[in-house]
Design a protein around this motif. Structure first.
Motif, PDB file in Angstrom:
ATOM      1  N   PRO A 123       0.926  -1.287   0.028  1.00 29.86           N
ATOM      2  CA  PRO A 123       0.023   0.008   0.001  1.00 29.86           C
ATOM      3  C   PRO A 123       0.921   1.421   0.009  1.00 29.86           C
ATOM      4  CG  PRO A 123      -0.522  -1.558   1.797  1.00 29.86           C
ATOM      5  CD  PRO A 123       0.615  -2.051   1.299  1.00 29.86           C
ATOM      6  N   THR A 124       0.682   2.116  -0.899  1.00 26.04           N
ATOM      7  CA  THR A 124       1.378   3.162  -1.054  1.00 26.04           C
ATOM      8  C   THR A 124       1.024   4.579  -0.548  1.00 26.04           C
ATOM      9  OG1 THR A 124       0.720   3.538  -3.364  1.00 26.04           O
ATOM     10  CG2 THR A 124       2.855   2.438  -3.063  1.00 26.04           C
ATOM     11  N   LEU A 125      -0.302   4.401  -0.074  1.00 20.72           N
ATOM     12  CA  LEU A 125      -0.948   5.738   0.510  1.00 20.72           C
ATOM     13  C   LEU A 125      -0.202   6.147   1.819  1.00 20.72           C
ATOM     14  CD1 LEU A 125      -2.748   7.945   0.331  1.00 20.72           C
ATOM     15  CD2 LEU A 125      -4.317   6.461   1.601  1.00 20.72           C
ATOM     16  N   ARG A 126       0.601   7.144   2.046  1.00 12.34           N
ATOM     17  CA  ARG A 126       1.209   7.777   3.273  1.00 12.34           C
ATOM     18  C   ARG A 126       0.901   9.081   3.289  1.00 12.34           C
ATOM     19  NH1 ARG A 126       6.323   4.777   5.000  1.00 12.34           N
ATOM     20  NH2 ARG A 126       6.091   6.034   6.697  1.00 12.34           N
ATOM     21  N   VAL A 127       0.735   9.737   4.367  1.00 12.09           N
ATOM     22  CA  VAL A 127       0.514  11.052   4.558  1.00 12.09           C
ATOM     23  C   VAL A 127       1.748  11.490   4.298  1.00 12.09           C
ATOM     24  CG1 VAL A 127      -1.081  11.014   6.158  1.00 12.09           C
ATOM     25  CG2 VAL A 127       1.252  10.729   7.015  1.00 12.09           C
ATOM     26  N   TYR A 128       2.121  12.797   3.965  1.00 12.95           N
ATOM     27  CA  TYR A 128       3.072  13.697   3.917  1.00 12.95           C
ATOM     28  C   TYR A 128       3.800  14.283   4.922  1.00 12.95           C
ATOM     29  CZ  TYR A 128       7.034  16.535   2.305  1.00 12.95           C
ATOM     30  OH  TYR A 128       8.323  17.026   2.296  1.00 12.95           O
ATOM     31  N   SER A 129       4.716  13.822   5.557  1.00 15.91           N
ATOM     32  CA  SER A 129       5.267  14.340   6.626  1.00 15.91           C
ATOM     33  C   SER A 129       6.805  15.323   6.375  1.00 15.91           C
ATOM     34  CB  SER A 129       5.590  13.535   7.838  1.00 15.91           C
ATOM     35  OG  SER A 129       6.480  13.968   8.836  1.00 15.91           O
ATOM     36  N   ARG A 130       6.807  16.273   6.851  1.00 15.13           N
ATOM     37  CA  ARG A 130       8.250  17.205   6.599  1.00 15.13           C
ATOM     38  C   ARG A 130       9.255  16.281   7.356  1.00 15.13           C
ATOM     39  NH1 ARG A 130       7.381  23.034   8.369  1.00 15.13           N
ATOM     40  NH2 ARG A 130       9.250  23.432   7.239  1.00 15.13           N
ATOM     41  N   ALA A 131       8.924  15.711   8.422  1.00 14.70           N
ATOM     42  CA  ALA A 131       9.969  15.067   9.151  1.00 14.70           C
ATOM     43  C   ALA A 131      10.749  14.057   8.392  1.00 14.70           C
ATOM     44  CB  ALA A 131       9.477  14.281  10.484  1.00 14.70           C
ATOM     45  N   VAL A 152      11.875  18.763  12.899  1.00 17.74           N
ATOM     46  CA  VAL A 152      11.274  17.526  13.408  1.00 17.74           C
ATOM     47  C   VAL A 152      10.579  17.975  14.467  1.00 17.74           C
ATOM     48  CG1 VAL A 152      12.023  15.421  13.945  1.00 17.74           C
ATOM     49  CG2 VAL A 152      12.996  16.380  11.848  1.00 17.74           C
ATOM     50  N   GLU A 153      11.275  18.693  15.560  1.00 18.94           N
ATOM     51  CA  GLU A 153      10.638  18.604  16.658  1.00 18.94           C
ATOM     52  C   GLU A 153       9.396  19.593  16.851  1.00 18.94           C
ATOM     53  OE1 GLU A 153      11.515  17.199  19.420  1.00 18.94           O
ATOM     54  OE2 GLU A 153      13.525  16.680  18.953  1.00 18.94           O
ATOM     55  N   LYS A 154       9.134  20.132  15.702  1.00 20.64           N
ATOM     56  CA  LYS A 154       7.969  21.040  15.564  1.00 20.64           C
ATOM     57  C   LYS A 154       6.781  20.200  14.913  1.00 20.64           C
ATOM     58  CE  LYS A 154       6.104  24.655  13.113  1.00 20.64           C
ATOM     59  NZ  LYS A 154       6.027  25.683  11.917  1.00 20.64           N
ATOM     60  N   VAL A 155       7.056  19.149  13.976  1.00 13.30           N
ATOM     61  CA  VAL A 155       6.031  18.439  13.206  1.00 13.30           C
ATOM     62  C   VAL A 155       5.940  16.827  13.757  1.00 13.30           C
ATOM     63  CG1 VAL A 155       6.278  19.885  11.205  1.00 13.30           C
ATOM     64  CG2 VAL A 155       7.391  17.547  11.398  1.00 13.30           C
ATOM     65  N   ALA A 156       7.075  16.489  14.395  1.00 13.29           N
ATOM     66  CA  ALA A 156       6.972  14.980  15.109  1.00 13.29           C
ATOM     67  C   ALA A 156       7.556  15.001  16.260  1.00 13.29           C
ATOM     68  CB  ALA A 156       7.577  14.181  14.025  1.00 13.29           C
ATOM     69  N   PRO A 157       7.317  15.742  17.211  1.00 11.21           N
ATOM     70  CA  PRO A 157       7.934  15.551  18.521  1.00 11.21           C
ATOM     71  C   PRO A 157       7.624  14.085  19.189  1.00 11.21           C
ATOM     72  CG  PRO A 157       5.906  16.816  18.830  1.00 11.21           C
ATOM     73  CD  PRO A 157       6.146  16.590  17.319  1.00 11.21           C
ATOM     74  N   ASN A 158       8.793  13.609  19.845  1.00 10.47           N
ATOM     75  CA  ASN A 158       8.611  12.530  20.627  1.00 10.47           C
ATOM     76  C   ASN A 158       8.329  11.349  19.810  1.00 10.47           C
ATOM     77  OD1 ASN A 158       8.876  13.814  23.212  1.00 10.47           O
ATOM     78  ND2 ASN A 158       6.869  14.265  23.147  1.00 10.47           N
TER      79      ASN A 158
END
Ligand SMILES: Cc1cc2nc3c(=O)[nH]c(=O)nc-3n(C[C@H](O)[C@H](O)[C@H](O)COP(=O)(O)O)c2cc1C
Length: 217
Positions: A143-151, A191-197
């Motif tokens: 399955p190739t559907l993935r959200v786009y994350s800047r991280a 990364v800390e902003k868009v995907a903390p922890n």
């Protein structure tokens, strides 16, 4: 096999560099994998430019076979660029299976694999230019559907810079190292902003730890 349409189907454009993970066997036939940029000039062959200090270069010279694994998973990039980030200090053997058409391992978790044979080697002082014939492209449909994350991009960019920072600090090229360290700090903030922890922020902390260590010498 139609490498031309398959390479463009994977997103290759002529002379555009893409980031892959190249897997090879070493002298003892242990599988190795390392991120490497790859490009195509003719949509049939691919070109690699490994530093001559890398294990990948040594392995490709000996067996003349490799696999360029396609993935956008930052964890795979992290664990193959820094082997000591793995529990046993090397990329786990169970991540690999044998390629179909060349004498090389391939990563089972990749989205696609480009099996290739080295057909010519040009050496310069630091790097080599390896022209490689595409033997087979294996699409592993998932399955190739993935959200786009800047991280995701921020981590992979940082890993690329990290390997250069280590080399620049070791060779005393302080200004070049400082510039790249500034970029990594910028990506760390993203990364800390868009995907903390997250698993992404853990990789960024690992990169920071490594840079601090290299700076201390
Ligand atoms: C995304 C990415 C792309 C890279 N591209 C290259 C490359 O084209 N050539 C190279 O020599 N090193 C490249 N590197 C650095 C190598 O992967 C790194 O030096 C690695 O530790 C080499 O492993 P090896 O000694 O097992 O071959 C890249 C690193 C990253 C994260």
């Amino acid at each position: 096999m139609r490498p031309s349409s398959d390479l463009s189907g994977l997103g290759f454009v002529k002379n555009g560099i893409v980031e892959t993970i190249v897997s090879t066997y070493d002298e003892e036939r242990s599988p190795n994998a390392a991120p490497m940029g790859v490009y195509t000039e003719d949509m049939r062959n691919i070109v690699l430019k490994p530093f001559k200090t890398t294990q990948t270069y040594e392995n490709l010279l000996k067996l003349r076979s490799g696999v360029a694994n396609i993935t956008s998973d930052p964890t795979l990039f992290h664990r193959t660029v820094f082997k000591d980030a793995n529990p046993e200090g090397r990329v786990p053997g169970e991540w690999f299976t044998h390629a179909e058409t060349v004498d090389a391992p391939r990563l089972m978790n990749a989205d696609a694999c480009i099996e290739f044979r080295v057909i010519s080697v040009e050496d310069s002082e630091e790097k080599a230019r390896l022209l490689c014939r595409v033997e087979k492209i294996l699409m592993i449909y998932k399955p190739t559907l993935r959200v786009y994350s800047r991280a995701v991009s921020a981590v992979i960019e940082s890993l690329i810079h990290a390997t250069r920072i280590e080399a620049f600090l070791a060779s005393g090229e302080a200004k070049k190292a400082k510039d790249l360290i500034g970029l990594v700090k910028h990506y760390h903030r993203i990364v800390e902003k868009v995907a903390p922890n997250s698993k992404y922020s853990e990789i960024m902390s690992d990169i920071k730890r490594r840079i601090d260590g290299w700076r201390r010498g």
